[in-house]
Design a protein around this motif. Structure first.
Motif, PDB file in Angstrom:
ATOM      1  N   GLN A  30       0.836  -1.205   0.000  1.00  0.00           N
ATOM      2  CA  GLN A  30       0.000   0.000   0.000  1.00  0.00           C
ATOM      3  C   GLN A  30       0.872   1.257   0.000  1.00  0.00           C
ATOM      4  OE1 GLN A  30      -2.418   0.480   3.576  1.00  0.00           O
ATOM      5  NE2 GLN A  30      -4.221   0.646   2.257  1.00  0.00           N
ATOM      6  N   LEU A  31       1.931   1.254   0.781  1.00  0.00           N
ATOM      7  CA  LEU A  31       2.843   2.393   0.840  1.00  0.00           C
ATOM      8  C   LEU A  31       3.561   2.577  -0.501  1.00  0.00           C
ATOM      9  CD1 LEU A  31       4.490   4.641   2.125  1.00  0.00           C
ATOM     10  CD2 LEU A  31       5.911   2.906   3.220  1.00  0.00           C
ATOM     11  N   TYR A  32       4.062   1.491  -1.060  1.00  0.00           N
ATOM     12  CA  TYR A  32       4.727   1.575  -2.364  1.00  0.00           C
ATOM     13  C   TYR A  32       3.762   2.136  -3.417  1.00  0.00           C
ATOM     14  CZ  TYR A  32       6.775   0.445  -6.813  1.00  0.00           C
ATOM     15  OH  TYR A  32       7.249   0.553  -8.102  1.00  0.00           O
ATOM     16  N   ALA A  33       2.531   1.623  -3.442  1.00  0.00           N
ATOM     17  CA  ALA A  33       1.544   2.074  -4.426  1.00  0.00           C
ATOM     18  C   ALA A  33       1.235   3.560  -4.256  1.00  0.00           C
ATOM     19  CB  ALA A  33       0.271   1.246  -4.308  1.00  0.00           C
ATOM     20  N   TYR A  34       1.147   4.013  -3.014  1.00  0.00           N
ATOM     21  CA  TYR A  34       0.901   5.442  -2.769  1.00  0.00           C
ATOM     22  C   TYR A  34       2.046   6.280  -3.339  1.00  0.00           C
ATOM     23  CZ  TYR A  34       0.957   9.921  -0.426  1.00  0.00           C
ATOM     24  OH  TYR A  34       1.049  11.264  -0.183  1.00  0.00           O
ATOM     25  N   LEU A  35       3.285   5.868  -3.066  1.00  0.00           N
ATOM     26  CA  LEU A  35       4.432   6.617  -3.584  1.00  0.00           C
ATOM     27  C   LEU A  35       4.505   6.568  -5.113  1.00  0.00           C
ATOM     28  CD1 LEU A  35       7.157   5.690  -0.936  1.00  0.00           C
ATOM     29  CD2 LEU A  35       5.999   7.893  -1.223  1.00  0.00           C
ATOM     30  N   ALA A  36       4.102   5.451  -5.702  1.00  0.00           N
ATOM     31  CA  ALA A  36       4.094   5.344  -7.167  1.00  0.00           C
ATOM     32  C   ALA A  36       3.073   6.304  -7.774  1.00  0.00           C
ATOM     33  CB  ALA A  36       3.806   3.911  -7.590  1.00  0.00           C
ATOM     34  N   ARG A  37       1.935   6.449  -7.116  1.00  0.00           N
ATOM     35  CA  ARG A  37       0.890   7.365  -7.613  1.00  0.00           C
ATOM     36  C   ARG A  37       1.241   8.824  -7.347  1.00  0.00           C
ATOM     37  NH1 ARG A  37      -2.432   3.626  -5.050  1.00  0.00           N
ATOM     38  NH2 ARG A  37      -2.742   5.093  -3.361  1.00  0.00           N
ATOM     39  N   ALA A  38       1.891   9.089  -6.222  1.00  0.00           N
ATOM     40  CA  ALA A  38       2.157  10.468  -5.797  1.00  0.00           C
ATOM     41  C   ALA A  38       3.405  11.058  -6.449  1.00  0.00           C
ATOM     42  CB  ALA A  38       2.307  10.525  -4.274  1.00  0.00           C
ATOM     43  N   ASP A  39       4.180  10.281  -7.122  1.00  0.00           N
ATOM     44  CA  ASP A  39       5.472  10.669  -7.693  1.00  0.00           C
ATOM     45  C   ASP A  39       6.524  10.828  -6.606  1.00  0.00           C
ATOM     46  OD1 ASP A  39       4.693  10.547 -10.349  1.00  0.00           O
ATOM     47  OD2 ASP A  39       3.996  12.623 -10.351  1.00  0.00           O
ATOM     48  N   GLU A  40       6.272  11.654  -5.599  1.00  0.00           N
ATOM     49  CA  GLU A  40       7.155  11.732  -4.440  1.00  0.00           C
ATOM     50  C   GLU A  40       6.360  12.282  -3.272  1.00  0.00           C
ATOM     51  OE1 GLU A  40      10.541  14.167  -5.398  1.00  0.00           O
ATOM     52  OE2 GLU A  40       9.439  15.999  -5.000  1.00  0.00           O
ATOM     53  N   ALA A  41       6.827  11.966  -2.059  1.00  0.00           N
ATOM     54  CA  ALA A  41       6.110  12.384  -0.859  1.00  0.00           C
ATOM     55  C   ALA A  41       7.047  12.363   0.339  1.00  0.00           C
ATOM     56  CB  ALA A  41       4.928  11.447  -0.603  1.00  0.00           C
ATOM     57  N   THR A  42       6.659  13.077   1.390  1.00  0.00           N
ATOM     58  CA  THR A  42       7.391  13.062   2.652  1.00  0.00           C
ATOM     59  C   THR A  42       6.794  11.982   3.552  1.00  0.00           C
ATOM     60  OG1 THR A  42       5.910  14.627   3.737  1.00  0.00           O
ATOM     61  CG2 THR A  42       7.783  15.559   2.486  1.00  0.00           C
ATOM     62  N   VAL A  43       7.478  11.684   4.650  1.00  0.00           N
ATOM     63  CA  VAL A  43       6.925  10.727   5.611  1.00  0.00           C
ATOM     64  C   VAL A  43       5.632  11.285   6.198  1.00  0.00           C
ATOM     65  CG1 VAL A  43       7.305   9.565   7.816  1.00  0.00           C
ATOM     66  CG2 VAL A  43       9.135   9.622   6.115  1.00  0.00           C
ATOM     67  N   GLN A  44       5.562  12.600   6.397  1.00  0.00           N
ATOM     68  CA  GLN A  44       4.324  13.205   6.899  1.00  0.00           C
ATOM     69  C   GLN A  44       3.167  12.965   5.928  1.00  0.00           C
ATOM     70  OE1 GLN A  44       3.842  14.794  10.024  1.00  0.00           O
ATOM     71  NE2 GLN A  44       1.737  14.411   9.393  1.00  0.00           N
ATOM     72  N   ASP A  45       3.447  13.093   4.630  1.00  0.00           N
ATOM     73  CA  ASP A  45       2.422  12.793   3.624  1.00  0.00           C
ATOM     74  C   ASP A  45       1.948  11.349   3.747  1.00  0.00           C
ATOM     75  OD1 ASP A  45       2.740  15.370   2.518  1.00  0.00           O
ATOM     76  OD2 ASP A  45       4.237  14.657   1.062  1.00  0.00           O
ATOM     77  N   VAL A  46       2.898  10.441   3.932  1.00  0.00           N
ATOM     78  CA  VAL A  46       2.575   9.018   4.082  1.00  0.00           C
ATOM     79  C   VAL A  46       1.701   8.807   5.315  1.00  0.00           C
ATOM     80  CG1 VAL A  46       3.585   6.758   4.631  1.00  0.00           C
ATOM     81  CG2 VAL A  46       4.619   8.190   2.855  1.00  0.00           C
ATOM     82  N   MET A  47       2.080   9.449   6.431  1.00  0.00           N
ATOM     83  CA  MET A  47       1.305   9.316   7.669  1.00  0.00           C
ATOM     84  C   MET A  47      -0.122   9.798   7.463  1.00  0.00           C
ATOM     85  SD  MET A  47       4.284  10.702  10.260  1.00  0.00           S
ATOM     86  CE  MET A  47       3.109  11.303  11.444  1.00  0.00           C
TER      87      MET A  47
END
Length: 198
Positions: A30-47
């Motif tokens: 789920q985390l990998y898929a989010y980063l793949a869709r978002a192009d890039e993100a911070t840990v805060q974005d992930v949280m």
């Protein structure tokens, strides 16, 4: 993360084991898929996006960085992370078929926590079976196959085929270029109806 054949066998094995972790742990997928869709993100974005505690988010991101499937794109605070492209073809244990591990498949695996139909399908048919179902889901949304054809090809019930096709539809539309044909649910071949009786 497609590797050329000139890489050492150890690199290929390491890559496969890294990707295997994604397929075994839905939260990492789920985390990998989010980063793949978002192009890039911070840990805060992930949280915020995945509703993870700070320690868990840092742990998962660091595991994916260590595995080589996520890269640091901005090293100054706050660090930014991006998913590496994954495109790895593997054979089933029986050696009877091959399937390709892609971001779309990893995303589908990540959804097993929130989608009972995907979870059940993986339990019964494994990740290789889910990869096959994803191929049918793409073909179905392109108007090339029906759930009945999938059921016949894979020797599963038409209901099971329809359920997994519907569960995978959001993944298909996220990762594949599907033209909207305008067909409504009533036009789908979902069972015997009045037309079958005529």
């Amino acid at each position: 993360m497609s590797r050329p054949s000139t890489h050492a066998d150890g690199d290929i094995v390491r890559d496969f084991l890294s990707i295997a972790d994604l397929l075994e742990e839905p939260q990492l997928a789920q985390l990998y898929a989010y980063l793949a869709r978002a192009d890039e993100a911070t840990v805060q974005d992930v949280m915020d996006e995945l509703d993870l505690a700070q320690g868990t988010a840092y742990n998962y991101v660091n595991r994916l960085v260590d595995a080589g499937v996520v890269a640091v794109t901005h090293d100054e605070q706050p660090r930014r992370y991006a998913a590496e492209k994954i495109d790895l073809t593997v054979s089933t244990a029986a050696g009877d078929r091959e399937y390709t591990i892609t971001p779309a498949l990893i995303d589908a695996v990540g959804r097993r926590q929130t989608n009972a139909d995907i979870d059940t399908y993986i339990d019964r048919h494994g990740v290789a079976g889910l990869a096959t179902a994803l191929t049918y889901a793409v073909a179905r949304d392109r108007g090339e196959v029906t759930h009945r054809l999938m059921a016949s090809d894979l020797d599963i019930s038409p209901l099971a085929a329809e359920m997994i096709l519907q569960a995978l539809r959001p993944v298909v539309h996220e990762y594949y270029d599907i033209e909207d044909t305008g067909a409504g649910l009533e036009e789908l071949d979902v069972g015997s109806g009045a037309a079958d009786d005529a």
